[in-house]
Design a protein around this motif. Structure first.
Motif, PDB file in Angstrom:
ATOM      1  N   LEU A 173       0.792  -1.318  -0.042  1.00  0.00           N
ATOM      2  CA  LEU A 173       0.018   0.080  -0.242  1.00  0.00           C
ATOM      3  C   LEU A 173       0.849   1.335  -0.052  1.00  0.00           C
ATOM      4  N   PRO A 174       0.483   2.352  -0.628  1.00  0.00           N
ATOM      5  CA  PRO A 174       1.303   3.622  -0.781  1.00  0.00           C
ATOM      6  C   PRO A 174       1.601   4.121   0.846  1.00  0.00           C
ATOM      7  N   MET A 175       2.869   4.661   1.174  1.00  0.00           N
ATOM      8  CA  MET A 175       3.416   4.911   2.370  1.00  0.00           C
ATOM      9  C   MET A 175       2.590   6.103   2.833  1.00  0.00           C
ATOM     10  N   PRO A 176       2.263   7.010   2.107  1.00  0.00           N
ATOM     11  CA  PRO A 176       1.512   8.198   2.705  1.00  0.00           C
ATOM     12  C   PRO A 176       0.088   7.839   3.297  1.00  0.00           C
ATOM     13  N   TRP A 177      -0.621   6.831   2.505  1.00  0.00           N
ATOM     14  CA  TRP A 177      -1.790   6.601   3.037  1.00  0.00           C
ATOM     15  C   TRP A 177      -1.876   5.748   4.217  1.00  0.00           C
ATOM     16  N   VAL A 178      -0.933   4.959   4.364  1.00  0.00           N
ATOM     17  CA  VAL A 178      -0.639   4.168   5.501  1.00  0.00           C
ATOM     18  C   VAL A 178      -0.185   5.177   6.723  1.00  0.00           C
ATOM     19  N   LEU A 179       0.677   5.887   6.187  1.00  0.00           N
ATOM     20  CA  LEU A 179       0.982   6.747   7.393  1.00  0.00           C
ATOM     21  C   LEU A 179      -0.040   7.886   7.910  1.00  0.00           C
ATOM     22  N   ALA A 180      -0.901   8.008   6.888  1.00  0.00           N
ATOM     23  CA  ALA A 180      -2.186   8.901   7.305  1.00  0.00           C
ATOM     24  C   ALA A 180      -3.058   8.303   8.273  1.00  0.00           C
ATOM     25  N   VAL A 181      -3.125   6.941   8.219  1.00  0.00           N
ATOM     26  CA  VAL A 181      -3.872   6.422   9.190  1.00  0.00           C
ATOM     27  C   VAL A 181      -3.030   5.881  10.403  1.00  0.00           C
ATOM     28  N   ALA A 182      -1.849   5.469  10.255  1.00  0.00           N
ATOM     29  CA  ALA A 182      -1.000   4.823  11.496  1.00  0.00           C
ATOM     30  C   ALA A 182      -0.815   6.077  12.257  1.00  0.00           C
ATOM     31  N   VAL A 183      -0.340   7.281  11.892  1.00  0.00           N
ATOM     32  CA  VAL A 183      -0.017   8.050  12.917  1.00  0.00           C
ATOM     33  C   VAL A 183      -1.121   8.679  13.914  1.00  0.00           C
ATOM     34  N   PRO A 184      -2.490   8.958  13.156  1.00  0.00           N
ATOM     35  CA  PRO A 184      -3.418   9.263  14.352  1.00  0.00           C
ATOM     36  C   PRO A 184      -3.727   8.269  15.233  1.00  0.00           C
ATOM     37  N   LEU A 185      -3.618   6.804  14.681  1.00  0.00           N
ATOM     38  CA  LEU A 185      -3.620   5.666  15.652  1.00  0.00           C
ATOM     39  C   LEU A 185      -2.715   5.771  16.789  1.00  0.00           C
TER      40      LEU A 185
END
Length: 198
Positions: A173-185
């Protein structure tokens, strides 16, 4: 080279040494860059955490994680963030210059030589061997950066780590999208855990 067995300063152990001066920052990052065939991260962590003890293993991991969110190469970001932490803007410039100055001169010279001798089969084999060594060093530093997290035995942090690894490393999966979910979590999970323990 004992990259895995060297002792690390844990939080609360011996007091941290004095903050490095501008010359010390330049020389330390110049040494890292000159030793860092295939990547400087291995040598940066070794110098900062194990040799000079300027940061604990956890502080290094947190700083390096921050550098992933800044534009540009992570190790360059680390030099700027690390230098500015101890000596402000002059420290950032000194660490940045130490990291990029010596390799820039060497790479310029090697580019001239490669333009003349790049077709030699022996040179290609040497470069292939260097790439295998670089991969081994990268695995060693990833293991060392993982140990402080595993020592805490925090199931939420380990779960997030596994989820991000699967998303990026296996599912691609694209890193920016994964980080956009993982960071707030991760921020939310940390907030809730601290609120429970407070």
């Amino acid at each position: 080279m004992a990259l895995i067995d060297a002792p690390e300063r844990e939080a609360g152990d011996a007091a941290a040494p004095a903050a490095p001066g501008l010359g010390e920052l330049f020389v330390a990052f110049a040494k890292m860059s000159l030793a860092g065939f295939g990547g400087v991260l291995v040598w940066a962590r070794r110098a900062i955490v194990e040799q000079h003890r300027w940061m604990t293993a956890e502080e290094f991991n947190e700083t390096f994680a921050l550098c992933h969110f800044l534009p540009g190469p992570n190790i360059v970001n680390l030099s700027v963030v690390f230098g500015s932490r101890f000596r402000g803007i002059p420290g950032a410039i000194a660490a940045f210059a130490g990291l990029l100055g010596p390799p820039l001169l060497i790479v310029t010279l090697l580019a001239v030589l490669y333009a003349h001798y790049g077709e030699l089969d022996t040179l290609r084999r040497i470069l292939a061997g260097v790439s295998y060594a670089a991969i081994g060093l990268l695995f060693a530093v990833v293991f060392k950066m993982l140990m402080p997290l595993l020592r805490k035995r925090d199931p939420v942090a380990i779960g997030l780590l596994a989820a991000v690894f699967v998303a990026v490393g296996i599912l691609r999966l694209p890193m920016p999208w994964v980080l956009a979910v993982a960071v707030p979590l991760s921020i939310g999970a940390t907030y809730l855990l601290r609120r429970r323990t407070a």
